[in-house]
Every structure is written in C-alpha cells, then in structure tokens.
Write a protein that holds these residues in place. Structure first.
Motif, mmCIF file in Angstrom:
data_model
loop_
_atom_site.group_PDB
_atom_site.id
_atom_site.type_symbol
_atom_site.label_atom_id
_atom_site.label_comp_id
_atom_site.label_asym_id
_atom_site.label_seq_id
_atom_site.Cartn_x
_atom_site.Cartn_y
_atom_site.Cartn_z
ATOM 1 N N SER A 1 0.831 -1.213 0.000
ATOM 2 C CA SER A 1 0.000 0.000 0.000
ATOM 3 C C SER A 1 0.858 1.254 0.000
ATOM 4 C CB SER A 1 -0.926 -0.003 1.222
ATOM 5 O OG SER A 1 -1.801 -1.111 1.200
ATOM 6 N N ALA A 2 1.902 1.274 0.840
ATOM 7 C CA ALA A 2 2.776 2.445 0.913
ATOM 8 C C ALA A 2 3.492 2.676 -0.406
ATOM 9 C CB ALA A 2 3.778 2.266 2.051
ATOM 10 N N VAL A 3 3.867 1.593 -1.082
ATOM 11 C CA VAL A 3 4.588 1.724 -2.358
ATOM 12 C C VAL A 3 3.670 2.235 -3.456
ATOM 13 C CG1 VAL A 3 5.841 0.442 -4.118
ATOM 14 C CG2 VAL A 3 6.248 -0.057 -1.718
ATOM 15 N N PHE A 4 2.464 1.675 -3.546
ATOM 16 C CA PHE A 4 1.547 2.063 -4.618
ATOM 17 C C PHE A 4 1.010 3.479 -4.453
ATOM 18 C CE2 PHE A 4 0.555 -2.686 -4.984
ATOM 19 C CZ PHE A 4 1.547 -2.850 -5.952
ATOM 20 N N LEU A 5 1.003 3.996 -3.208
ATOM 21 C CA LEU A 5 0.492 5.344 -2.971
ATOM 22 C C LEU A 5 1.595 6.377 -2.805
ATOM 23 C CD1 LEU A 5 -2.412 4.601 -0.445
ATOM 24 C CD2 LEU A 5 -2.528 4.752 -2.932
ATOM 25 N N ALA A 6 2.848 5.975 -2.967
ATOM 26 C CA ALA A 6 3.973 6.867 -2.676
ATOM 27 C C ALA A 6 3.984 8.113 -3.565
ATOM 28 C CB ALA A 6 5.292 6.103 -2.822
ATOM 29 N N GLU A 7 3.575 7.971 -4.815
ATOM 30 C CA GLU A 7 3.635 9.091 -5.755
ATOM 31 C C GLU A 7 2.256 9.621 -6.112
ATOM 32 O OE1 GLU A 7 5.826 7.601 -9.059
ATOM 33 O OE2 GLU A 7 7.725 7.503 -7.979
ATOM 34 N N ARG A 8 1.286 9.392 -5.239
ATOM 35 C CA ARG A 8 -0.078 9.852 -5.511
ATOM 36 C C ARG A 8 -0.145 11.370 -5.473
ATOM 37 N NH1 ARG A 8 -4.956 10.478 -2.229
ATOM 38 N NH2 ARG A 8 -3.651 10.099 -0.401
ATOM 39 N N PRO A 9 -0.725 11.972 -6.511
ATOM 40 C CA PRO A 9 -0.842 13.437 -6.514
ATOM 41 C C PRO A 9 -1.886 13.900 -5.503
ATOM 42 C CG PRO A 9 -1.972 12.512 -8.407
ATOM 43 C CD PRO A 9 -1.257 11.374 -7.740
ATOM 44 N N GLN A 10 -1.681 15.068 -4.948
ATOM 45 C CA GLN A 10 -2.606 15.638 -3.977
ATOM 46 C C GLN A 10 -3.596 16.564 -4.674
ATOM 47 O OE1 GLN A 10 -2.692 14.696 -0.760
ATOM 48 N NE2 GLN A 10 -1.009 13.272 -1.239
ATOM 49 N N ALA A 11 -4.865 16.439 -4.289
ATOM 50 C CA ALA A 11 -5.941 17.299 -4.805
ATOM 51 C C ALA A 11 -6.008 17.292 -6.326
ATOM 52 C CB ALA A 11 -5.753 18.735 -4.304
ATOM 53 N N ALA A 12 -5.874 16.097 -6.907
ATOM 54 C CA ALA A 12 -5.939 15.953 -8.358
ATOM 55 C C ALA A 12 -7.267 15.327 -8.750
ATOM 56 C CB ALA A 12 -4.781 15.096 -8.862
#
Length: 449
Positions: free
Chosen positions: A274-285
C-alpha cells in the motif's frame, strides 16, 4: 523409420493428435500448428507390488513445509514448499523468473539446504556471473547445464538435493522422442518424468516455464494439470513492480499475491504494498481516488486514476489498464443513467497506478468516484477511501473483510471511509477513522462532491 513406429501429427498449441497433417486444428482452431512426430510404441508395464495404506496411518509430510527465505514467495505457496511437490512458474521473457529462482536457492542454501539448479539456457559460467550480481553465490547451490531429462534425473538421484529447479522445462528433451525440444510431446514427457521423480523421492521441484504471446504457459494445457502449483510472475517491464500470483495450488490458497520490486541487484520484497503504490499519488488531483482491494488475506490500498475528456472522433475511446474494461463500461453506463453525467460522448482512460491489476467488485465505487471526479474536474478529499460494489440499478452493495480494509486505511493515515450502508451499520469504526455509509451511487456523489 522402423516399421513398428508410426508418424503422427501433433498440434503444438493444444496437443491435439491427428493421423495426417491438417492446416487448422479442430480442437483450438490454430492455423499451421501441426508438426510431425514419431509415435513411440508402448513397451508394456511390469507387474508392480502396489501397497495400500489406511488413511489414518499416512504421515502428514505436507505439513512439514520448507521455508524458502523469501516471505512473499512463501505467502503465495501457502507457507513454503511441500515435500515432493511440483511447482510451475511462468512469466514473460525478462520478467525475472530466473532471478527469483536464484535468489530463492540462495535463501535455501543460507539455511543449510543443498539445492540443485539445472539450466538449459545458460552455461555454468553465465549462471555464476549473474549470481554475483544478485549476491546469490552460496556453497550449497549446485549448478548444472543440461537439457537431457534422463541425465538430469540421474544427477538428482545421485545427489538427492533438498530442492530441484529446472530452468526451463521447454528446453528439456528425451532422446526417445524424435520431436524437437519445446514441442508438445517433449514438454509433456519431461514434466511427467520429473513429476514421478519428485513424488517418489520427495524432492520439491520448481519448473520455470515460458509463456506464449497470449499469456499462457507454452506447451500443452495438460502441463498445468500435471503439476501441483502454478504461479504466474506478472508485471510490465516498464514498471519496477512484479506480482507473483497463484492460479492453482493444491496446498494453499490461490488468492494470495507476492509483491516484488525489480532493482539493479535483483528482486526486493515489498512488505507494505500500500505504501509503495500510494507513494507518488498526486494531492488534490481530479480523477484520482484511493480504494482497497483484498488479495487473499492481505488488504492493499491502490490508486485508481481516470481521465474523461471530450472525444475528437466519431466513436469515443475506452482505454483501460489494470481493470476489467467491460466492468468499467458497465459502471460508466450506471453513472450516466443514475447520476446524469453525459459520458457517452467522452473518451475514458483508466489506470491502476503501479502496474497492479484489480478484479475485485469491491472497487466499483472507486471506479465510479474516479470517473465522476475527472468528468466534473473536482478532486476527492485526499484522506478518503472509497469502496463498495455497485449494482445495475445504482445500489451500493456490501463488501467483505471491511474491518481489515479499514485497519489498512487507518494505518496509512486515511481518516474517512465511504462504504456501503449495509456494511457500515454492522461494525464500529476504529478510533481516528470516520465511517460513512451510502445506499446508492447518487448518495455517494453528494457526499464526495
């Protein structure tokens, strides 16, 4: 050719046998797939003294599993290797099958096991060179370069290793058959002999198998029925993540997955996907929504990304990666009918970040939320997890393992969970996480936007 030996034609795609050459296989509809092979006459069978055992007196050797030293592999196998089991590992070329095998053998050798690695594709010097890069050189690893299955069995019989690896099964051949290595007859014969040997001696045997352009393991379909466990090593070579998935397992669940990251020094286990897949998630996109999927006993948070844009052609495009395209089209139709979003004239692109594939119905609400977010150009709150199965009438249905999913969301720092109303009323949310139940897709849209 001797008089007592007949010539037959065998389909190299499905193994169908015919007395004469055919342009099209009647079994699998494959074109130009028949090759001529020599049929070896039966030698007859010797009388054997068969032993019969009372069920309650048979020892439980299957409970004494051999740990490989790689936790992700052990998870998929169901706790480790079972004595006498035959495991088939398939995957695209260059995905990391041989790397995984060498690292597995290094882990076993580090625990005092003697293991045998037989390669039909590389010389022993090439194997040593690759093992140096992977830091997998151990004194307990025996290496041989051989393609004749009888010689491999003689070597394994004399050394009696704790684990045997064949890389790959398509390179093995028996001189008793006239067909070339990799043909249906050769693959079937080599697998059969290795299976008999593994069961008789009790040595866990791992077979590396190539896959066809359709994604299936090359060779006859019978091959997957002969072995005890079938694992697929999946992933895009353009992504660093690899997924090890079981599609058949006589000694464990087929719902577990193992996650690895391909690095310069080999494969590294990913303990917290979970931490790896969400590491580069954009904020407020807009178009980005987090949902949770159960892979066996493990909850994994994944990011669903959607892009809904006006089409410039007559027919809108639907490009989906990591999700069932038919399911996405169905959910888009529900969203258009029940919420009134005009998606019919728009191109839809959807992707699961990280290259992972999700097939669980519980992510339906995440798909719907991502599509609506992109269409409306309004971002979903970054601390919200959305999950639930969506029906054709727009109702949101209950999902299983909700407590486990919420625990994972709370651990990853999320504070709000949008779930089916029927599931929310049965459980109590943990401290720090707000649980909101919704009955319909319309209700969910009002709460999200």
């Amino acid at each position: 050719m001797k008089k007592n030996q007949k010539s037959i034609f065998v389909c190299q795609a499905c193994g169908h046998r015919a007395p004469r050459w055919m342009g099209r296989c009647p079994e699998c509809d494959g074109w130009d797939s028949f090759l001529e092979e020599r049929e070896v006459p039966s030698r007859g069978q010797k009388a054997l003294d068969l032993q019969v055992f009372p069920m309650d007196s048979i020892p439980l050797d299957a409970e004494k599993r051999i740990r490989t030293g790689i936790a992700e592999l052990d998870r998929v196998l169901g706790g480790g290797l079972v004595a006498g089991s035959l495991v088939l590992i398939g995957g695209d070329p260059g995905i990391g099958k041989s790397t995984l095998m060498l690292q597995t053998l290094a882990g076993l050798a580090g625990m005092g096991k003697e293991v045998l690695y037989v390669s039909g594709e590389e010389s022993v010097r090439q194997i040593r060179l690759r093992s140096e890069r992977l830091d997998a050189v151990r004194p307990g690893i025996l290496v041989a370069a051989e393609t004749e299955v009888e010689r491999v069995l003689q070597l394994a019989e004399s050394r009696k290793p704790d684990v045997l690896v064949i890389d790959s099964i398509q390179t093995m051949f028996s001189p008793e058959l006239s067909s070339a290595p990799g043909s249906v007859s050769q693959v079937r014969e080599a697998t059969l002999r290795l299976m008999v040997f593994a069961k008789r001696i009790g040595i866990p045997t791992l077979l590396v198998g190539h896959v066809t352009k359709d994604g299936a393991i090359a060779g006859p379909r019978l091959l997957e029925h002969m072995v005890d466990t079938v694992l697929y090593f999946e992933g895009d070579r353009n992504h660093v993540f690899r997924i090890l998935r079981a599609v058949k397992n006589r000694f464990g669940s087929t719902n577990e997955i193992g996650v690895f990251e391909m690095q310069e020094a080999g494969l590294r286990e990913v303990g917290n996907p979970s931490a790896v897949f969400l590491a580069e998630r954009p904020q407020a996109a807009a178009g980005s929504v987090v949902t949770t999927s159960m892979e066996g006993t493990r909850p994994i948070l994944v990011e669903l990304q959607a892009l809904v844009t006006g089409t410039g052609a007559g027919s809108p495009r639907r490009t989906i990666a990591g999700l069932d395209s038919n399911r996405v089209a169905l959910l888009a139709a529900v969203l258009e009918k029940k919420v009134g979003l005009n998606l019919a004239g728009h191109d839809i692109f959807m992707n699961v970040a990280g290259g992972v594939r999700v097939d669980e119905p519980a992510v339906d609400m995440g798909v719907v939320a991502a599509l609506a977010s992109s269409f409306l150009d309004r971002a979903v709150d970054g601390k919200t997890v959305v999950l639930g199965e969506v029906g054709l009438t727009g109702e949101v249905r209950a999902v299983s393992h909700l407590e486990t999913r919420m625990g994972e969301a709370l651990k990853m720092g999320f504070t709000r969970c949008l779930v089916p109303f029927s599931s929310a009323k049965r459980i109590q949310a943990p401290d720090g996480l707000t649980l909101e139940g919704v009955k319909t897709v319309e209700d969910a849209m009002e709460r999200l936007f």
